[in-house]
Design an enzyme around this catalytic site. Sequence first.
Site, PDB file in Angstrom:
ATOM      1  N   PHE B 418      40.924  49.140  36.884  1.00  0.00           N
ATOM      2  CA  PHE B 418      40.303  47.901  36.410  1.00  0.00           C
ATOM      3  C   PHE B 418      40.697  47.587  34.982  1.00  0.00           C
ATOM      4  O   PHE B 418      41.404  48.355  34.340  1.00  0.00           O
ATOM      5  CB  PHE B 418      38.798  47.921  36.623  1.00  0.00           C
ATOM      6  CG  PHE B 418      37.994  48.820  35.709  1.00  0.00           C
ATOM      7  CD1 PHE B 418      38.560  49.611  34.744  1.00  0.00           C
ATOM      8  CD2 PHE B 418      36.637  48.850  35.838  1.00  0.00           C
ATOM      9  CE1 PHE B 418      37.792  50.422  33.930  1.00  0.00           C
ATOM     10  CE2 PHE B 418      35.853  49.653  35.038  1.00  0.00           C
ATOM     11  CZ  PHE B 418      36.431  50.437  34.087  1.00  0.00           C
ATOM     12  N   GLU B 419      40.324  46.443  34.493  1.00  0.00           N
ATOM     13  CA  GLU B 419      40.719  45.933  33.179  1.00  0.00           C
ATOM     14  C   GLU B 419      42.220  45.829  33.059  1.00  0.00           C
ATOM     15  O   GLU B 419      42.799  46.065  32.019  1.00  0.00           O
ATOM     16  CB  GLU B 419      40.208  46.886  32.072  1.00  0.00           C
ATOM     17  CG  GLU B 419      38.716  46.928  31.973  1.00  0.00           C
ATOM     18  CD  GLU B 419      38.235  46.559  30.599  1.00  0.00           C
ATOM     19  OE1 GLU B 419      38.849  45.680  29.980  1.00  0.00           O
ATOM     20  OE2 GLU B 419      37.250  47.138  30.152  1.00  0.00           O
ATOM     21  N   GLY B 420      42.864  45.476  34.151  1.00  0.00           N
ATOM     22  CA  GLY B 420      44.319  45.425  34.113  1.00  0.00           C
ATOM     23  C   GLY B 420      44.890  46.745  34.587  1.00  0.00           C
ATOM     24  O   GLY B 420      44.679  47.757  33.937  1.00  0.00           O
TER      25      GLY B 420
END
Lengths: 300, 614, 377
Positions: B418-420
């Site tokens: 997550f978060e990229g």
Amino acid sequence: MMALVLNRAFIFSRCHQQNGISILLGPCVTGFISRPYSTYRRPGTKPDNTPHWKTINFSFQNAADEMKKRLGLIKKEIVDHCKGPEGRSFVEWMVEQTRVVWEFRNQKDLDGWVVSSDAEIGGKSEAYLTLGKNNQSALLYGTLNTDVPRDGETRRSGYCSMRSKLQWGAFNQKNFYDWSTFNTLHLRVRGDGRPWMVNIYTDPYYSHQKDDLYNYFMYPRGGPYWEEIKIPFSKFFLSSRGRIQDNQYLMWLDKIRTLGFTLGDKADGPFQLEIDFIGLSKDGAYTGEEFPYEQYKRNP
Amino acid sequence: MSGIGLLLLRATRASLPAGARCLRTGRPCPAFAKELFMGKIETKDVFPFPEISNEELKEMNQFVGPVEKFFSEEVDSKKIDQDAKIPPETLNGLKNLGLFGMQIPEEYGGLGLSNTMYARLGEIISLDGSIGVTLAAHQAIGLKGILIAGTEEQKEKYLPKLASGEHIAAFCLTEPGSGSDSASIQSRAILSEDGKNFILNGSKIWISNGGIADVFTVFARTEVVDEDGDVKDKITAFIVERAFGGITHGKPEDKLGIRGSNTCEVHFENTQVPIENVVGEVGGGFKVAMNILNSGRFSMGSACAGMIKKLIEMTAEYACTRKQFNKKLSDFELIQEKFALLAQKAYVMESMAYLTAGMMDRPGVPDCSIEAAMVKVFSSEGAWTCVSEALQILGGLGYMKDYPYERYLRDCRILLIFEGTNEILRMYIALTGMQYAGKILTDKIKAIKRGHAGLALEMFWSRFRDSLGRKVDLGLVGKDGVVHSSLQESGKKLEENIYYFGFNVEGLLRRFGKTIVDEQLILKRVADILINLYAMTAVISRASRSISIGLRNHDHEVMLANLFCTEAYFKNNYAITELDKYAPENMDESIKRVAKQVLEKRAYVCSHPLERTF
Amino acid sequence: LSVHLSQQTLADELMPPRLSQSEVELNSNSNSSEDARTKATFQKVVEVFCKRDIRRRGHVEFIYMALKKMPEFGVEKDIAVYNKILDVFPKEIFVARNFIQRMFNHYPRQQECAIELLEQMESYGIMPNNQTKFLLLQIFGIKSHPIRKYQRMMYWFPKFKHVNPYPVPDPLPQDPVDLARHALQRIAANFDARVVVYQLPMTELTEAGKESDYPYIVGIQSPEQRSSLAQHNPDRPVFVEGPFRLWLKKTCVYYYVLRAELLPPELRVGKAIDPERNFYYPMVLDLDLGRDRLDDMEFDTDEVEEGPVFAMCMAGAGDQVTLAKWILGLQETNPILSQTPVVFRLSPGPRELQPITGSDDDGEEEVFENQHWKHEL
């Protein structure tokens, strides 16, 4: 597919003999088919026993034309040599990663190729070469017929082939293609599912090797989409007069004379092959493979 | 009880003189990572390691105490993981501690912590993955939009409730067809006839806090009229309250890890959104999204470091008590190697996180997005390997649900995604740097390509000197160097790496130019090298500071620093040789060819080993 | 490999009269019972010959005759039958026993006959097996030409067995619908393409007593083709072209293609990438640098461009009625076809290929609206 009688296609170019006739007399002479290149005699025809001196046509008109042509070729060769290898600049030669060798955009491109079929030995196949749709590709089409000609000698028949013409330099010197910087043959074709064979003729120094050809198979998928077929040069195997040789060698890429396509898959019926262009490229992933045919001693 | 703690904190803070906390020293943060692409290092940014003043330190320690106590006593991670839910008492406790508004300025009721303090608290919060992710989804991305790009009215309307935790925020960007591709966003917001509302229609998936949130930052397509008069579809950001109606959410997804965090689908059906709730301007949602995503990443570094430190304590306890073959486990070298790895990674993560936080806290408009991305990539991958190794130390016990290791492992796996995802962030790191370097080097490269004689000679001469073993001097080591003398070797390695890296970047730009966007294998190596360089810098800087001021156990720090730098130096050298086109280590072509053949047949292509042809 | 003498052909013609007569007798015997040219009868003939004479006189001519007759009996691809024919040779007589015999062609006629047998196996692509090797060793010994040929076959055949990247299944499916399905999947070159059978082959008797034939129609379309058809401009016509040939080993099938013409350069939509496309990293770098020559793997030529292909089909008959049914079937998944004019460009039947020229007036051409056809069918 392997045992084909291929060398019949040699007859086509009217080649002048290298040695024998002096250079000066050569241009005046036409109608002399040199012996080493055309040894085929159709069974059932009488042997050609006319003496040498009868076959010569002497004419000064021919001489003038030929001299002009040859001087033009000499000039072109000198100029190309000054520019760089094969007429292109040295930097380009060093740096290029891909090269287009044959393109089919106009009739002149088609003239550089020769089409033959087993009609020479008396078979019934036909093959024709024209420009394709919108003058953007070459179309090789025709019919294959495996009926064996009844001359008592031929056992199998049914093949068609297309070959690029031999290149001649000034004064009938052989001109080679030098492809040593590349390692893959790249063809953009659209076939009809029939398997073809790609042949490369590297003119050897010794005349008893004159029938040797390097072959490999090309399998177009068929269908309406264009296909890019890449064949690395290391995969080509050596054959002579249609028979695979025991001693296989890697092909030398700097003395290539012609490239050809042959069809002989024993299926009667029409065929078709469209070629967009033939190019060369350097394939990074194939550097590891030296030669795929083992070199152990075969006839101990 | 915790409420009293919070009041105490507020009191201490208020007692300080008004301007004391705002004082910061240092220059505005320029492009440190981008300069690395040019082969230079801006030593003034990173040496000395950013510090905070004594008052701040005291304040922070006072914050940390109650929070730690809360997490160790009142948070039952195992139960949260089993029930897949955070109990309301825990949530209330967090709200009372003020953890829901850590970065919201004090005038809106939040704690107004700086980035460094936020990172410090993140170390403790990460002990429970679900709580950490819930809080991060609320603050780091959920309400960041309002913080960064919101107007005063929006801030005053929403931030107080969000800070106290009464409302929880969520960030709604991902859709079933669109993870990072803005062109496939299907949600639409159409202006109503009276021009006062937008009607929002669409559905979003995998929204953290989706079920419990009251304030959503939603991204949808709107029609925007260009200057040329063309009507285009652009993305706009909206603040949507649950009270606007038409918002439904699906059931919470059953996940592998962070099971306590509520992740679900959110559907918007004809939701009326007033125009005042547009964040930024209509059609400017893309920039808002990028800024939000880029700013929330750096805290992962300290979160992972905190988790690993806790793991070291737990596993060391085990390793020193369990005996096999009449020897304690800790006497075996393989186990010792694992502990060294854990310590080293924790050290590097801490250094990088606080260096980035310190750079971001400098006055001015800091653009530390590359550094934050680098911290995220390194920390997530490091945490995954470290937790795996810690579980390995415990052997079979680590595999059992009775012990928390498998829960840590499962919670860690999401960090890489997550978060990229890490792959995308590597592309981001490499491409942003290439863009920067490319702009500066364009003229030089064009001159070289044209064949300028003087430049060619200069390049040849410098290559020649390099091959004879030239010494690189970037100001780190030596008589006036900023690096302490015990770290000379590491400093020299860093300098050499930076120099060759810059050199290679220029070569890559010359080879590919604009088309380097498609060469992802090469960009991945560039990003890896850059992350290693940044990590080395952080570590050397922190160790130098430790020795210079004589922190406790500074020898240990120096050893960790040297250990990491040697390893990273060799990895960098290998990656740099792989970048060269004709190097035998460069297997890019073969990799691409193998992948192409496997994907053509969508299966494993080789014949079975037992097959025969005759 | 040794050079074939032209004497073999004479052997074909001049056979000992006694043998050829017995051959003919045996063959005519088998002809008397209906449909008896099978493997069993062939093997029986061989056995009869072997039993007749212990010295196996005339075995060379018999073997040549047998090889020639194999296609009639349908056993030319059967390795067991070849082994049986090879068994006709008397064993251990032709083995070379000393170096002089090895040097000179020992029993040249028999060796050439065995080579001819192996050559026929090679031309039909049959791999010899262990029994062949054993027989050859027994008959000729290890230093003989047939064994050498066998060794060469065993070296090259395995290498070239799997060299075709698009292998055709052997044997081909007999059912035309299955064959069409397989052929379409082969040329579609796309795993996601779905094959739809629009009509199964059947013949119907109408009330008037006439037979109407419904040929099979099998079509294929992939999701990319469907989406590009959905984006096609309904003002421009789509063309049904065909029939095109596809060869699968020795069978030729014909397929038809639905395609559109290439857009002229003015109308082509540019494919510029929006800089705001990716939330995470820039997809287009704002630099003025191009790719270096050393890394440029593009060819220096304009490739042939043709209009996009939307779907393909194979049908039992190549007339407009059948193909129109195919278009109707396609309409269910591609509603845009109901508004697009469809032009049929059919070549006049599967004969000699006429070269396709740039102009488009070979064959019939009719422009019509699909609704009209809906009423008719």
